[in-house]
Design a protein around this motif. Sequence first.
Motif, PDB file in Angstrom:
ATOM      1  N   PRO A 127       0.799  -1.235   0.000  1.00  0.00           N
ATOM      2  CA  PRO A 127       0.000   0.000   0.000  1.00  0.00           C
ATOM      3  C   PRO A 127       0.829   1.282   0.000  1.00  0.00           C
ATOM      4  N   LEU A 128       2.147   1.213  -0.260  1.00  0.00           N
ATOM      5  CA  LEU A 128       2.975   2.410  -0.235  1.00  0.00           C
ATOM      6  C   LEU A 128       2.460   3.517  -1.162  1.00  0.00           C
ATOM      7  N   PRO A 129       1.987   3.208  -2.381  1.00  0.00           N
ATOM      8  CA  PRO A 129       1.413   4.282  -3.213  1.00  0.00           C
ATOM      9  C   PRO A 129       0.215   4.972  -2.562  1.00  0.00           C
ATOM     10  N   ASP A 130      -0.619   4.224  -1.823  1.00  0.00           N
ATOM     11  CA  ASP A 130      -1.757   4.844  -1.135  1.00  0.00           C
ATOM     12  C   ASP A 130      -1.277   5.825  -0.062  1.00  0.00           C
ATOM     13  N   ILE A 131      -0.216   5.453   0.662  1.00  0.00           N
ATOM     14  CA  ILE A 131       0.334   6.344   1.683  1.00  0.00           C
ATOM     15  C   ILE A 131       0.884   7.613   1.027  1.00  0.00           C
ATOM     16  N   GLY A 132       1.546   7.445  -0.100  1.00  0.00           N
ATOM     17  CA  GLY A 132       2.086   8.596  -0.808  1.00  0.00           C
ATOM     18  C   GLY A 132       0.998   9.567  -1.246  1.00  0.00           C
ATOM     19  N   PHE A 180      -0.474  11.439   1.977  1.00  0.00           N
ATOM     20  CA  PHE A 180       0.381  12.441   2.604  1.00  0.00           C
ATOM     21  C   PHE A 180       1.056  13.370   1.592  1.00  0.00           C
ATOM     22  N   GLY A 181       0.803  13.181   0.298  1.00  0.00           N
ATOM     23  CA  GLY A 181       1.407  14.028  -0.723  1.00  0.00           C
ATOM     24  C   GLY A 181       2.918  13.864  -0.808  1.00  0.00           C
ATOM     25  N   LEU A 182       3.410  12.632  -0.851  1.00  0.00           N
ATOM     26  CA  LEU A 182       4.843  12.353  -0.818  1.00  0.00           C
ATOM     27  C   LEU A 182       5.404  12.170  -2.220  1.00  0.00           C
ATOM     28  N   ASP A 183       6.668  12.556  -2.387  1.00  0.00           N
ATOM     29  CA  ASP A 183       7.340  12.276  -3.652  1.00  0.00           C
ATOM     30  C   ASP A 183       8.062  10.936  -3.555  1.00  0.00           C
ATOM     31  N   HIS A 184       8.749  10.568  -4.638  1.00  0.00           N
ATOM     32  CA  HIS A 184       9.358   9.239  -4.705  1.00  0.00           C
ATOM     33  C   HIS A 184      10.432   9.043  -3.631  1.00  0.00           C
ATOM     34  N   SER A 185      11.260  10.073  -3.404  1.00  0.00           N
ATOM     35  CA  SER A 185      12.331   9.928  -2.415  1.00  0.00           C
ATOM     36  C   SER A 185      11.766   9.750  -1.012  1.00  0.00           C
ATOM     37  N   ASP A 186      10.660  10.428  -0.700  1.00  0.00           N
ATOM     38  CA  ASP A 186      10.016  10.246   0.601  1.00  0.00           C
ATOM     39  C   ASP A 186       9.516   8.813   0.771  1.00  0.00           C
ATOM     40  N   LEU A 187       8.931   8.266  -0.274  1.00  0.00           N
ATOM     41  CA  LEU A 187       8.419   6.890  -0.201  1.00  0.00           C
ATOM     42  C   LEU A 187       9.551   5.888  -0.024  1.00  0.00           C
ATOM     43  N   ALA A 240      -0.528   8.549  13.161  1.00  0.00           N
ATOM     44  CA  ALA A 240       0.421   9.528  12.629  1.00  0.00           C
ATOM     45  C   ALA A 240      -0.294  10.530  11.722  1.00  0.00           C
ATOM     46  N   PRO A 241      -0.136  11.828  12.000  1.00  0.00           N
ATOM     47  CA  PRO A 241      -0.834  12.829  11.183  1.00  0.00           C
ATOM     48  C   PRO A 241      -0.144  13.148   9.867  1.00  0.00           C
ATOM     49  N   GLY A 242       1.111  12.729   9.718  1.00  0.00           N
ATOM     50  CA  GLY A 242       1.835  13.059   8.498  1.00  0.00           C
ATOM     51  C   GLY A 242       3.093  12.247   8.346  1.00  0.00           C
ATOM     52  N   PHE A 243       3.868  12.621   7.326  1.00  0.00           N
ATOM     53  CA  PHE A 243       5.049  11.847   6.950  1.00  0.00           C
ATOM     54  C   PHE A 243       6.098  11.796   8.055  1.00  0.00           C
TER      55      PHE A 243
END
Length: 448
Positions: free
Chosen positions: A41-46, A49-56, A104-107
Amino acid sequence: MATSAIAPTSTARPPRTTAGFALLGTVQATLIFTLMAISVPLPDIGREFGLDHSDLVLLNAAYGLSFAALLLLGGRLTDRYGGRRVLTGGLLLLGLASAAAPLAPGFTALLLLRFLQGVGAALVAPAGMAVLRALLPGAAEYGRAMATWGGLSVLGATTGNLASGAVADWLSWRWMFAVPVVVSAVTLVLAPRLLPADPPRERRPALDLPGAVLATAGTVLVSYGLVLTETGGWVPPFAAGLLLLVAFVLRERRAAEPLLPLGFLRGGRRLLGLGATLLSAGGTATVFLLMTLHLQQDLAWTPLATSGAFLPYAAALLAGGRLAGPLVGRFGPRTVTVAGLATGAAGLLALAGLDTHTAYLPGLLPGLLLLPFGAALAFAGAAVLATDGVPEAQIGLAGGVLNTAMELGPTVLLTALLTVGSGGAALGAAAALFALTALAGGLTARRG
């Protein structure tokens, strides 16, 4: 995770001992389940939370980074303070961090909690092996138990992949953290009844704190550098980590009571066990990643369907795990390890033709049956080889070293394979490594 799948091979063991083994085995499988809990589910988390690839990439690696980096220290803490005491502390930290993660509220908060989960796991893994040794003090009993123990991590990884897709599709990725919370709580309640207390120690080994700092920082930086190979900027942390690890080796050669006595790694049997563990963990992680991407990106499968595609994989893994213990008892751990690596090499070779048009049937399924069956055998034999003849005062160290090999495999080997090429090229290179290690193990056995 059903305890029937991880019960040790024995017919004359008291029920309390069998229950204690099942409890410890479930904990060990849960540690790797937690590693894989957010992989599908990593894409769903991204998106949430509005994450880019490096954050994921960093979020996916956080648990494994702290887990791998602190295992040697966790092993020595176990040898110093006792298995059950360190196990209790690690489970408390793992359970609390896992209970907070869904909130957790965010990244940033989720990233920190994944790091803390890994710290707890680094205490639990070697401590669990020390408690297992106290639970099964006989050499033959302990050897049979380790043959089963070796397959628990890949079982946990497979369960995590299967469950994460289904849970993300039906509920939310946040529910994946319920498993380590429940397992930690149940183990803390049952441990006083099922697990032996720590024996009194006449002498506690000293803690090599400078060595611990060098090993931890070096492992984190090297692993982090490898994680960044996709996104760039990996050379400075990787180079700094290598320098720190060189300093660690030099420190250990001079230390009166080193964190990792270098002589502990001598001997072909132990090196074969550790190498097979690293290869099996890295090879299965590579297949999980490449198959998940292929099924979802190339074949447009849903996360739930992707998880379902690994059901035959899980069945082959369970079959290999059930056969591994009796085979180790009959043919010896080295023979079973070599046979497992050879079978895994055949499975990886069957998958090496992977391209964007490869269908599940018949292109992927044969390899997804052969690889897990071989990995289960290799893990079982390798766990016995890596811990054979270890004195009781160093069992925590042995657990730390074995689990370090297991955790570095998905980071070091996976990254190295992906630099060779994507898809089929990486799997072909993995097949060659499996085959060469099997050949080396077979040749050294004949010389012996």
